[in-house]
Write an enzyme that holds these catalytic residues in place. Structure first.
Site, PDB file in Angstrom:
ATOM      1  N   GLU A 146       0.937  -1.137   0.125  1.00 29.47           N
ATOM      2  CA  GLU A 146      -0.016   0.014   0.123  1.00 29.47           C
ATOM      3  C   GLU A 146       0.834   1.334   0.057  1.00 29.47           C
ATOM      4  OE1 GLU A 146      -2.386  -3.228   0.677  1.00 29.47           O
ATOM      5  OE2 GLU A 146      -0.904  -2.709   2.190  1.00 29.47           O
ATOM      6  N   GLN A 167      -7.451  -2.376  -2.157  1.00 31.61           N
ATOM      7  CA  GLN A 167      -8.221  -3.642  -2.544  1.00 31.61           C
ATOM      8  C   GLN A 167      -9.461  -3.666  -1.703  1.00 31.61           C
ATOM      9  OE1 GLN A 167      -6.848  -7.905  -1.724  1.00 31.61           O
ATOM     10  NE2 GLN A 167      -6.916  -7.658  -4.157  1.00 31.61           N
ATOM     11  N   PHE A 168      -9.364  -3.237  -0.441  1.00 34.26           N
ATOM     12  CA  PHE A 168     -10.393  -3.006   0.433  1.00 34.26           C
ATOM     13  C   PHE A 168      -9.749  -1.530   1.359  1.00 34.26           C
ATOM     14  CE2 PHE A 168     -11.010  -7.254  -0.325  1.00 34.26           C
ATOM     15  CZ  PHE A 168     -12.292  -7.520  -0.298  1.00 34.26           C
ATOM     16  N   ALA A 169     -10.832  -0.686   1.798  1.00 38.85           N
ATOM     17  CA  ALA A 169     -10.425   0.394   2.493  1.00 38.85           C
ATOM     18  C   ALA A 169      -9.744  -0.145   3.629  1.00 38.85           C
ATOM     19  CB  ALA A 169     -11.685   1.149   2.554  1.00 38.85           C
ATOM     20  N   ASP A 170     -10.231  -0.907   4.317  1.00 33.98           N
ATOM     21  CA  ASP A 170      -9.317  -1.403   5.572  1.00 33.98           C
ATOM     22  C   ASP A 170      -7.777  -1.389   5.575  1.00 33.98           C
ATOM     23  OD1 ASP A 170     -11.938  -2.798   4.841  1.00 33.98           O
ATOM     24  OD2 ASP A 170     -11.999  -3.234   7.084  1.00 33.98           O
ATOM     25  N   PHE A 171      -7.182  -1.745   4.299  1.00 33.76           N
ATOM     26  CA  PHE A 171      -5.852  -1.892   4.162  1.00 33.76           C
ATOM     27  C   PHE A 171      -5.092  -0.463   3.840  1.00 33.76           C
ATOM     28  CE2 PHE A 171      -7.065  -6.305   1.951  1.00 33.76           C
ATOM     29  CZ  PHE A 171      -7.411  -6.613   2.980  1.00 33.76           C
ATOM     30  N   HIS A 192     -12.748  -6.393   6.594  1.00 32.25           N
ATOM     31  CA  HIS A 192     -12.885  -6.030   5.434  1.00 32.25           C
ATOM     32  C   HIS A 192     -14.216  -5.377   5.466  1.00 32.25           C
ATOM     33  CE1 HIS A 192     -10.065  -9.324   4.738  1.00 32.25           C
ATOM     34  NE2 HIS A 192     -10.102  -9.045   3.319  1.00 32.25           N
TER      35      HIS A 192
END
Length: 661
Positions: free
Chosen positions: A398, A420-424, A465
């Site tokens: 990231e 890929q996911f906002a969490d990352f 996620h």
């Protein structure tokens, strides 16, 4: 040892000696100013001048340099204006950042210098982006990124090296190994005897050199540049030593005396002076003293002038104007008179495709976005249409991808990074809030960077996620934060974000991707980011929300409408800039307000809005400002648990309380 057979003219040798001596003499003067309390801090490069001067001398003016604290010789050798440089070091108004940032935290775009931030190794991924720009445009320049031995432990160091190796980028990573990270010796920082051994693990070329031998530095860098332009990056470990503390206040008590004695004999300037005498290029100490006087006369007038220069004056408008670059709306999108039904996900794909068809400067990077089309299939088919140069799979990184985007933006590209996911996005937090958000305020040109982040719960994806991290970024000026709720907004707001010259975080709700659809025009329209919409008119109370909250609000408003209660709904659409005026007008109309958000209650986006409304609309309120949020727990995995976690589970209860007040 300096090679006595080195092919260099007398004139070139004397110029090189002056370039080595200039930063030393400046630094000696700066240490006096520090003791006089005329500068606040100093990071010494004494003993390491051969690296900065050697690297800069071996490269051309079109090659990028990304320095650190101890690279004063890089700026002086590249011919940075000394008066402006001294103003910067003294914190004066005429410095490169106008007092907005400190000492070496600046860049000089016209000199192809990209300045550091305090977070070590954070500009190394930026070098990747600059190098990628060179490769894509076939410009044949390289980016040389500096890092100390301590900084090689940072995650961004590893992400940058790995990305450069995978993409075979023309980057030179220069590691100044001076034996200490502040007071921590290298033996306590890493196991390998030599840092250059790491190069093999990344699959790149590694060179270990005597960093106090300017000829060795120049030879290695010249060789590395040739290699970089044909075969990819090179890792150079320059063994050296700093003769002062990490910064002056820390002292050197932790360094054994014998190390100073050993390295004092290798002082790069005295070493070069001995070579000049051995080659009969100078006649003796009198000529060396004369050269020193010449060097002093080169910089002292500018330093004296800078000492008398004005300190910065605070002007609120000037400071706030630095945060965002004005948007030029003269860009005319393609016009198409047809309409078609689109899902939320289709609108995002449509917007991306139109922008990529219009402007070849758009590049998108992310995990699995190329042939696979991304986990949500938004870039499906893009590789076939736009090619792998513009649709780029990254390793699982990231920070590396975000830093690379910054480098691309500095070279005029319009990079898009898909989380890929906002969490990352948490793994790239440093790049976003320190490098990207603060860039334009500090010294950088406009940064057209769009970061797409699928967010939100309601799909049974669990605590890693399903987060809604959009509020994390609201307190960091320099970022626009967009959260669309409708198909049309997904289409037009993303298009507007892509053409905005400022960094934009664009959050896309995963549950909305394939659950809502609408007929929209088959062309995108530009809109000003930061304007809320009243999506439903009412008189009895206002619900202010955004994203998925708009759909929850519509459902509850429909229910109350059948009972004769009219609820007004304001869709913020953007959390930064925040449209407080539209919110205030609605509150003045209905006199009651409920703030609805998907994130958890504490320090969510609506906490800020609640405070603002209380401060500015108090006399218009007939009831306390009320919030309805998800619970202060991680997002549960089980759909039954998740249902009760989400804010809409308490929306009716909260609204009843508001209406009854």
């Amino acid at each position: 040892m300096i090679d006595p057979q080195k092919q260099i003219t007398e004139s070139e040798a004397l110029t090189l000696y002056k370039n080595l001596l200039l930063p030393r003499r400046i630094e000696e003067r700066m240490l006096k100013l520090l003791r006089q309390n005329k500068i606040s801090k100093w990071f010494s490069g004494m003993g390491q001048e051969a690296i900065s001067v050697g690297v800069t001398s071996a490269l051309s003016g079109k090659d990028y340099l990304l320095p650190m604290h101890r690279n004063l010789g890089l700026f002086t050798t590249r011919g940075v204006d000394l008066y402006t440089l001294f103003c910067q070091l003294l914190g004066k108004a005429n410095g490169f950042t106008g007092g907005r940032d400190r000492s070496f935290h600046f860049g000089v775009p016209e000199k192809r210098i990209v300045g550091m931030i305090s977070h070590l190794a954070a500009t190394m991924p930026v070098a990747d982006g600059l190098a990628l720009a060179s490769k894509l445009r076939k410009k044949n320049f390289v980016a040389a990124s500096f890092c100390g031995d301590g900084g090689t432990s940072e995650g961004e160091f590893h992400e940058a090296l790995n990305l450069a190796a995978v993409w075979k980028l023309p980057v030179i990573f220069v590691i100044e190994n001076n034996g200490y990270g502040l007071s921590t010796p290298t033996s306590e920082q890493f196991v390998p005897q030599d840092l250059v051994d790491r190069a093999r693990g990344y699959g790149m070329r590694g060179i270990k050199i005597d960093g106090n031998d300017v000829f060795a530095v120049m030879d290695a860098v010249s060789e590395a540049k040739e290699h970089a332009l044909s075969d990819g990056p090179t890792f150079i470990e320059a063994k050296t030593f700093r003769m002062r503390g990490h910064e002056e206040a820390s002292g050197t008590f932790y360094v054994p005396d014998e190390k100073f004695e050993k390295w004092g004999e290798k002082d790069p300037i005295e070493r070069f002076a001995r070579w000049l005498k051995s080659e009969d290029i100078v006649s003796g100490d009198d000529q060396l003293a004369s050269i020193q006087d010449e060097v002093d006369n080169q910089f002292m007038p500018d330093l004296e002038k800078a000492l008398k220069a004005d300190d910065p004056e605070f002007n609120l408008q000037e400071q706030t104007n630095r945060v965002f670059t004005p948007v030029d709306y003269s860009h005319t999108p393609s016009s198409n008179s047809s309409d078609s039904e689109k899902r939320f996900v289709d609108a995002i794909q449509f917007s991306l495709r139109q922008a990529f068809e219009e402007d070849e400067e758009f590049i998108i990077m992310g995990q699995d976005i190329a042939e696979y089309g991304g986990v949500f299939k938004i870039t499906e088919g893009f590789v076939d249409q736009f090619g792998k140069d513009r649709i780029r799979n990254t390793p699982i990184i990231e920070a590396g991808a975000l830093g690379c985007a910054l480098g691309l933006a500095l070279e005029g590209f319009k990079p898009v990074v898909e989380m890929q996911f906002a969490d990352f996005i948490s793994c790239g937090f440093n790049q976003i809030i320190n490098n990207i958000a603060k860039g334009q305020y500090r010294w950088m040109p406009p940064l057209n960077i769009t970061i797409r982040a699928p967010h939100g719960a309601g799909v049974g994806a669990g605590p890693f996620h399903s987060e809604s991290p959009e509020g994390w970024f609201m307190q960091h000026p320099g970022l626009k934060i967009v959260v669309p709720s409708s198909v049309e907004d997904a289409q037009n707001l993303l298009y507007s974000a892509l053409y905005d010259p400022n960094p934009v975080l664009f959050f896309e709700h995963k549950k909305l991707y394939r659950s809502i659809r609408s007929v929209t025009p088959d062309h995108c329209s530009l809109e000003e980011l930061g304007k809320a919409n009243v999506v439903r008119n009412g008189t009895d109370a206002t619900i202010i929300t955004y994203g998925m909250g708009v759909h929850w609000a519509q459902e509850i408003a429909d229910e109350y409408s059948s009972q004769g209660t009219n609820i007004e709904i304001v869709d913020l659409r953007c959390l930064a800039p925040l449209d407080l005026e539209t919110a205030k007008q609605s509150v003045a109309k209905t006199n009651k307000v409920l703030l609805l958000q998907e994130p958890s209650t504490t320090l969510g986006p609506m906490s800020e809005l609640s405070s603002l409304i209380t401060e500015e609309c108090f006399e218009k309120l007939d009831a306390p400002v009320m919030r309805c949020s998800s619970l202060d727990i991680p997002v549960p995995f089980s759909p039954k648990l998740e249902k009760h976690y989400l804010a809409d589970d308490r929306l009716k209860e909260t609204l009843e309380k508001l209406l009854a007040y």
